[in-house]
Design a protein around this motif. Structure first.
Motif, mmCIF file in Angstrom:
data_model
loop_
_atom_site.group_PDB
_atom_site.id
_atom_site.type_symbol
_atom_site.label_atom_id
_atom_site.label_comp_id
_atom_site.label_asym_id
_atom_site.label_seq_id
_atom_site.Cartn_x
_atom_site.Cartn_y
_atom_site.Cartn_z
ATOM 1 N N SER A 118 8.507 4.683 0.557
ATOM 2 C CA SER A 118 9.810 4.045 0.767
ATOM 3 C C SER A 118 9.758 2.592 0.327
ATOM 4 O O SER A 118 9.075 1.767 0.951
ATOM 5 C CB SER A 118 10.215 4.120 2.246
ATOM 6 N N SER A 120 12.389 0.465 0.355
ATOM 7 C CA SER A 120 13.262 -0.374 1.189
ATOM 8 C C SER A 120 12.959 -0.264 2.674
ATOM 9 O O SER A 120 13.474 -1.043 3.473
ATOM 10 C CB SER A 120 14.725 0.022 0.957
ATOM 11 N N ASP A 122 14.039 2.009 4.620
ATOM 12 C CA ASP A 122 15.231 2.496 5.322
ATOM 13 C C ASP A 122 14.854 3.772 6.070
ATOM 14 O O ASP A 122 15.242 4.881 5.698
ATOM 15 C CB ASP A 122 16.364 2.743 4.325
ATOM 16 N N THR A 141 4.976 1.094 0.796
ATOM 17 C CA THR A 141 6.182 0.315 0.550
ATOM 18 C C THR A 141 5.870 -0.867 -0.363
ATOM 19 O O THR A 141 4.781 -0.942 -0.956
ATOM 20 C CB THR A 141 6.798 -0.166 1.880
ATOM 21 N N THR A 142 6.839 -1.783 -0.478
ATOM 22 C CA THR A 142 6.720 -2.916 -1.398
ATOM 23 C C THR A 142 6.615 -4.231 -0.638
ATOM 24 O O THR A 142 6.980 -4.333 0.537
ATOM 25 C CB THR A 142 7.940 -2.986 -2.325
ATOM 26 N N ASP A 144 8.526 -6.641 -1.164
ATOM 27 C CA ASP A 144 9.897 -7.105 -0.957
ATOM 28 C C ASP A 144 10.608 -6.380 0.183
ATOM 29 O O ASP A 144 11.756 -6.717 0.499
ATOM 30 C CB ASP A 144 10.718 -6.926 -2.237
ATOM 31 N N ALA A 145 9.998 -5.412 0.804
ATOM 32 C CA ALA A 145 10.643 -4.672 1.887
ATOM 33 C C ALA A 145 10.959 -5.621 3.050
ATOM 34 O O ALA A 145 10.176 -6.528 3.352
ATOM 35 C CB ALA A 145 9.732 -3.545 2.366
ATOM 36 N N ARG A 149 12.056 -4.539 9.238
ATOM 37 C CA ARG A 149 11.853 -3.083 9.131
ATOM 38 C C ARG A 149 10.365 -2.762 9.122
ATOM 39 O O ARG A 149 9.920 -1.779 9.732
ATOM 40 C CB ARG A 149 12.503 -2.554 7.857
ATOM 41 N N ARG A 165 8.322 -5.213 -6.172
ATOM 42 C CA ARG A 165 9.711 -4.780 -6.015
ATOM 43 C C ARG A 165 9.866 -3.275 -6.006
ATOM 44 O O ARG A 165 10.846 -2.754 -5.479
ATOM 45 C CB ARG A 165 10.567 -5.390 -7.127
ATOM 46 N N THR A 166 8.963 -2.585 -6.634
ATOM 47 C CA THR A 166 8.973 -1.123 -6.611
ATOM 48 C C THR A 166 7.598 -0.635 -6.167
ATOM 49 O O THR A 166 6.592 -1.330 -6.347
ATOM 50 C CB THR A 166 9.299 -0.531 -7.997
#
Length: 256
Positions: A118, A120, A122, A141-142, A144-145, A149, A165-166
């Motif tokens: 994931s 983001s 979310d 995750t990244t 930037d998350a 969260r 970012r990805t």
């Protein structure tokens, strides 16, 4: 260990055999050599749909669910995208006692570990897949998350950053394998499968073809950027009385 309520499965190729396969036969048929291995498992309609009414459940059947359970039993970790986790309403990854006993006899942890991808974050920490998990899940995750969260998920899962970012999936897979998870099973979704294909990370595809025509509207089992076309070898074909085909493809390493 066979479940008598499960669909009867026969081998159609290689070496066709009309005798019903028990779980020991299926375990042998889906065995892989020790070491890193990434297997993807999907079900599709005869006309290529990945879902019916937004869920893969409408394509599945007794035999497919039996293979599904065997593959989960064989893996060290189960890889799934956040969208699929939400859409398919994943519950805690928990094997039944028969399959836990089999893993104990093999000297393996009694439960595989859930790995969620994931970017983001979310994700709902109260979802059963996290809150009721018998083994603490992992989330890739990244950087930037969102920080909040990440903090919330860190209460129920080990959050690993891979990419800015990805999600950097090759690096993420390396991180997961460094933790001891060598045999990985990917259950989707299409974007995760497509990204793994682009990264040339797929070693095997197990594909159930359901005898249904779903019609237009649904996507394919893969999505995302284009990638190099790779030849796969058909290693095994199983079938059941309902007309389902369970196909096992493995890579031969030669791009074309």
């Amino acid at each position: 260990m066979s479940d008598p309520t499960s669909g009867s499965i026969r081998r159609l190729a290689p070496d066709p055999n009309n005798a019903a396969l028990d779980d020991a036969d299926l375990i042998t048929g889906y065995a892989v050599a020790p070491g890193p291995h990434l297997r993807a498992n999907f079900v599709t309609s005869a006309d290529g749909a990945v879902s019916v009414a937004g869920r893969s459940e409408g394509l599945s059947g007794r035999a497919d669910k039996r293979i599904f359970a065997i593959l989960r039993m064989l893996c060290d970790a189960l890889l799934v995208g956040a969208g699929t986790l939400r859409q398919e309403q994943y519950r805690a990854l928990r094997l039944d006692e028969r399959r836990r006993q089999w893993r104990r006899r093999q000297g393996r942890p009694t439960q595989p570990t859930l790995v969620v991808v994931s970017g983001s974050l979310d994700l709902d920490p109260s979802q059963s897949a996290f809150a009721d998990a018998p083994v603490r899940p992992i989330v890739l995750t990244t950087a930037d998350a969102p920080v909040q969260r990440r903090k919330r998920l860190a209460e129920v899962a080990d959050v690993l950053v891979t990419g800015d970012r990805t999600v950097d999936l090759p690096h993420g897979l390396d991180q997961v394998r460094a933790l001891g998870y060598q045999q990985l099973l990917c259950e989707g979704g299409p974007l995760l499968f497509g990204t793994l294909t682009t990264a040339d990370a797929i070693d095997e595809l197990c594909l159930t073809v359901s005898p249904l025509l779903a019609g237009a509207g649904s996507g394919r089992i893969t999505a995302g950027p284009t990638s190099v076309v790779r030849t796969m070898r058909l290693r095994q074909v199983l079938g059941d009385d309902d007309g389902m085909l369970m196909l096992r493809y493995t890579r031969d390493g030669r791009p074309r």
